[in-house]
Enzyme design. Structure first.
Site, PDB file in Angstrom:
ATOM      1  N   SER A 438       0.817  -1.210   0.000  1.00  0.00           N
ATOM      2  CA  SER A 438       0.000   0.000   0.000  1.00  0.00           C
ATOM      3  C   SER A 438       0.850   1.258   0.000  1.00  0.00           C
ATOM      4  O   SER A 438       0.341   2.336  -0.290  1.00  0.00           O
ATOM      5  CB  SER A 438      -0.974   0.014   1.177  1.00  0.00           C
ATOM      6  OG  SER A 438      -0.526  -0.739   2.250  1.00  0.00           O
ATOM      7  N   HIS A 459      -3.481  -3.525  -5.906  1.00  0.00           N
ATOM      8  CA  HIS A 459      -3.718  -3.052  -4.542  1.00  0.00           C
ATOM      9  C   HIS A 459      -5.170  -3.264  -4.149  1.00  0.00           C
ATOM     10  O   HIS A 459      -6.064  -2.629  -4.691  1.00  0.00           O
ATOM     11  CB  HIS A 459      -3.333  -1.559  -4.475  1.00  0.00           C
ATOM     12  CG  HIS A 459      -3.506  -0.948  -3.128  1.00  0.00           C
ATOM     13  ND1 HIS A 459      -3.915   0.351  -2.952  1.00  0.00           N
ATOM     14  CD2 HIS A 459      -3.339  -1.453  -1.892  1.00  0.00           C
ATOM     15  CE1 HIS A 459      -3.982   0.609  -1.662  1.00  0.00           C
ATOM     16  NE2 HIS A 459      -3.643  -0.463  -0.999  1.00  0.00           N
ATOM     17  N   GLU A 471      -7.079  -1.315  -7.111  1.00  0.00           N
ATOM     18  CA  GLU A 471      -6.254  -0.302  -7.761  1.00  0.00           C
ATOM     19  C   GLU A 471      -5.056  -1.006  -8.392  1.00  0.00           C
ATOM     20  O   GLU A 471      -4.289  -1.664  -7.690  1.00  0.00           O
ATOM     21  CB  GLU A 471      -5.811   0.685  -6.668  1.00  0.00           C
ATOM     22  CG  GLU A 471      -5.113   1.904  -7.134  1.00  0.00           C
ATOM     23  CD  GLU A 471      -4.856   2.873  -5.956  1.00  0.00           C
ATOM     24  OE1 GLU A 471      -4.809   2.428  -4.792  1.00  0.00           O
ATOM     25  OE2 GLU A 471      -4.685   4.077  -6.225  1.00  0.00           O
ATOM     26  N   ASN A 509      -4.985   6.118  -1.463  1.00  0.00           N
ATOM     27  CA  ASN A 509      -4.395   6.553  -0.193  1.00  0.00           C
ATOM     28  C   ASN A 509      -3.864   7.982  -0.278  1.00  0.00           C
ATOM     29  O   ASN A 509      -3.840   8.710   0.714  1.00  0.00           O
ATOM     30  CB  ASN A 509      -3.276   5.595   0.235  1.00  0.00           C
ATOM     31  CG  ASN A 509      -3.844   4.286   0.762  1.00  0.00           C
ATOM     32  OD1 ASN A 509      -4.998   4.227   1.176  1.00  0.00           O
ATOM     33  ND2 ASN A 509      -3.052   3.231   0.715  1.00  0.00           N
TER      34      ASN A 509
END
Ligand code: NAD
Length: 729
Positions: A438, A459, A471, A509
């Site tokens: 991540s 991800h 992702e 993120n």
């Protein structure tokens, strides 16, 4: 084009078959409706026709209205055009319902039944609801219901009015307000349909031939009709309507225009005769379609989501369907990935450092299946079948036949490098290696690989089995085959992919972290934590920033902050946030998993309320900001990051930016996503807000050049980039 065909059988039953050419699922268009209208007229006028059965030539009945048509209707005809179109639709459905009967004596109509071979959604159920009896095949895979609310509209083809009159507002509520879908048996039990049959077409025909005048009259067309559960001024009905309004607003915070319009249509419609109720439904439906939120939601949650799932941005290379998957690391994420893959029918080799850890990962899948069995969503046979596909082992040699590997070992460069090398030593030469990291750059991790063109980021979000977004991250050297492999895998496990380029925190993120940070920063400034949390929820965020960081854990936040500080050096902008974050962790308040965070939790882990100790360390200022200011800070923190990701080329398609935001972290779904939000607000207004926030709160709110440029040109994001993949730079 013929969407409906007409055949008169020797027994006098006219069968109208819906079979849209070139599509696997029937969807309704305005042309389709006109065709259906013609067939209904013909059947009603022909003395040889005793009755009609409406069915489908496909395995399913229909998926609903073509939402592209709805979007086009608004763009072309404006409010009056939509209203007139919807009323024409009501005219056809009402003609079916009245079926030529004398409006006074209610006699002399022709029976019209619907025979549903499978799924019937949206208008695909509204049309049967206008018929006199609904037969569905005994097909447990079929889904029946009205899911419109999930894409920002509501059932506007008479479904709202008919279902409320058929079931009563209380029983109809979950179907209308939550878009609840049922299989045929459950749909019959709920009263949505009338019968489940082995051969629904034969059963419908038999019913049509035996039906009497009385069988054709809908309860609401009788003089003595009373709404089940009571109309609004009935004491019981009063309780339902008052309660529903409060409950719905409590759940949605009033941010979804379609929900409010639906409630209004139901309430106002319940006070008047049926035909007037249909007009009211049509007015509210028009109102919703004219609201930019519905357009933005349809665009992101239906049209663009589907386009991405169908591979809108997939490189044009041969099919890369995954046959056998390797998963390295059987922890929280690895176990989840193994589970969803096995559920999709893929063979999985699940590797961990010890056999016990690998077995524990497989046990996660067993536990999920057990839970599904207890909820009657699975069977012991299915469980055995799925578990059979997962080989839990420590032996890397088992990877010899896999075509995709996803590693989900510890978030540590050296550990990841080691497993990459060990796996590549036994992998077939054309296999793709993916990392679920991540925070670590894909291009850096790819250095451990002997074949960086076959190295990629895939991800997942936690919990894997629930989260809809994946992702996919292209590293510097990642090739097209790897991207296609990742996309084909995501299609197999029925999730929605976005493809982004490699940069710190990728896309999701990158936007979430500033949201959390802005929330913590406000607390440190003395803004009431309850104001921060409520402001977020009132603008449609599913979790306030403080609750979100409690869920993801504050010590992870500290880890990320430390790493970011090292990477950015003097440019690091978040010291004020870190003071509060680090202090919390020092107090042992690492979030939900520690049973202590910005919120207090009871011994069983249930969230109780904001932690009172916060006030002693960060006293609340005597003057508090207005709620819109807090909301602007929280939304702009995310949205500006999305714009920068587009500027930087991390995002190459704003559709991915919007779909990813709504599915990935629940970004205000009513807006369709960050770019949808900016377009609703208007770029010029967004720039003015940024300028104001920059002066008062700092340079992190400076409007990116791209936003200024769009504002200066009087343009919008979808106006400029809406057509698909296009680089912003
Ligand atoms: P975890 O600690 O639950 O699981 C890691 C697993 O890897 C453990 O079972 C461990 O025994 C195993 N492992 C460690 N070294 C190994 C080795 N050399 N060979 C084989 N197995 C080994 O961690 P997690 O939360 O599942 O995270 C795994 C990865 O997924 C990390 O890169 C993390 O950044 C990423 N990720 C996590 C989340 C999340 O919400 N937790 C979300 C997205 C991505």
């Amino acid at each position: 084009m013929t969407d409906f065909t007409y055949a008169l059988d020797a027994d006098g039953v006219a069968v109208i078959t819906w079979d849209v050419p070139g599509k696997s699922m029937n969807v309704m268009s305005m042309e389709g409706f006109a065709e259906l209208d013609g067939h209904v007229d013909r059947a009603l006028a022909d003395p040889a026709v005793k009755g009609v059965v409406l069915t489908s030539g496909k395995a399913d009945f229909a998926g609903g209205m073509d939402l592209n048509v709805i979007a086009a209707m608004r763009d072309r005809g404006g409010a009056q055009g939509i209203f007139d179109g919807v009323m024409r639709m009501h005219g056809v459905l009402r003609k079916i319902e009245r079926a030529g009967m004398d409006p006074k004596t209610l006699k002399g109509g022709k029976p019209i039944a619907a025979a549903l071979p499978g799924t019937a959604l949206g208008i695909g159920l509204e049309l049967p609801l206008a018929c006199h009896r609904i037969f569905a095949a005994d097909n447990p895979k079929a889904k029946i219901g009205l899911p419109e609310i999930l894409v920002g509209i509501f059932p506007g083809g008479g479904g709202t009015t008919r279902l409320v009159r058929k079931l009563g507002p209380m029983v109809a509520a979950p179907f209308l307000l939550e878009g609840k879908l049922s299989d045929p048996k459950a749909a019959k039990a709920a009263g949505l349909i009338d019968e489940v049959a082995g051969d629904p077409l034969a059963a419908a025909k038999a019913w049509v031939l035996a039906a009497t005048d009385a069988d054709l009259v809908k309860p609401w067309d009788r003089k003595d009709y009373k709404m089940p559960g009571g109309a609004p001024y009935h004491p019981a009905g009063f309780m339902t309507f008052v309660g529903a309004s409060a409950m719905v607003n409590g759940k949605t915070q009033g941010v979804y225009p379609a929900v409010r319009a639906l409630l209004s249509a139901v309430y106002e419609g319940a006070l008047v005769p049926f035909d007037t109720a249909l007009r009211i439904e049509a007015r509210w439906f028009t109102n919703v379609l004219m609201n930019p939120s519905s357009g933005a939601m349809i665009r992101s949650l239906f049209i663009n989501k589907e386009a991405l799932e169908k591979g809108a941005n997939r490189p044009k290379v041969l099919d890369q369907t995954v046959r056998k998957l390797g998963v390295l690391g059987a922890g929280m994420m690895g176990a989840g990935i193994a589970h969803v893959a096995a559920m999709a029918g893929i063979e999985v080799v699940l590797i961990d450092a010890t056999q016990a850890a690998a077995d524990k990962g497989k046990a996660h899948s067993a536990a999920l299946l057990e839970k599904a069995i207890s909820r009657r969503k699975s069977t012991p046979e299915k469980k055995a079948e799925v578990l059979d596909r997962i080989l839990a082992t420590t032996d890397y040699a088992a990877l010899s036949g896999v075509d995709l590997v996803i590693e989900a070992v510890f978030e540590d460069m050296a550990v990841k490098a080691e497993v990459t090398k060990r796996a590549e030593a036994v992998l077939p030469s054309d296999a793709i290696f993916a990392t679920n990291t991540s925070t670590l750059p894909i291009s850096d991790l790819a250095r451990a690989s002997a074949r960086p063109a076959q190295f990629i980021g895939i991800h997942f979000f936690s919990p894997v089995e629930k989260m809809l977004l994946v992702e996919i991250i292209r590293g510097h050297d990642t090739g097209d085959l790897a991207v296609a492999k990742a996309l084909d895998f995501v299609r197999q496990i029925r999730k929605t992919p976005i493809v982004v380029n490699d940069a710190r925190f990728f896309y999701a993120n990158r936007c979430i972290i500033p949201y959390i940070n802005e929330g913590i920063r406000m607390v440190a400034e003395g803004v009431a934590p309850a104001l921060v949390e409520n402001a977020a929820r009132l603008v449609g965020m599913p979790l306030g920033p403080l609750q979100l960081v409690d869920e993801t854990s504050l010590d992870l936040g500290v880890k990320i902050a430390r790493a970011t500080r090292v990477a950015m050096g003097a440019a690091y902008p978040d010291s004020a946030v870190d003071d509060a974050l680090f202090w919390m962790v020092d107090q042992g308040r690492a979030g939900k998993k520690a049973n202590a965070g910005f919120y207090a939790y009871d011994a069983a882990g249930k969230r109780e309320g904001l932690w009172p100790g916060l006030g002693a360390q960060y006293p609340q200022a005597t003057t508090q900001p207005v709620v819109t200011e807090v909301q602007r800070r929280l939304l702009m923190a995310q949205v500006l990051e999305a714009v920068r990701a587009l500027e930087d080329g991390v995002l190459t398609d704003i559709r991915e930016g919007d779909v990813g935001a709504v599915l990935g972290w629940g970004f205000a779904p009513w807006s369709g996503g960050p770019f949808g939000w900016l377009d609703i607000l208007g770029a010029a207004r967004a720039v003015a807000i940024c300028d104001d926030l920059t002066v008062r709160f700092g340079p992190r709110f400076e409007a990116p050049a791209l936003l200024r440029d769009i504002a200066a040109a009087g343009d919008s994001f979808y106006g400029r980039f809406g057509g698909g993949a296009r680089q912003a730079a």
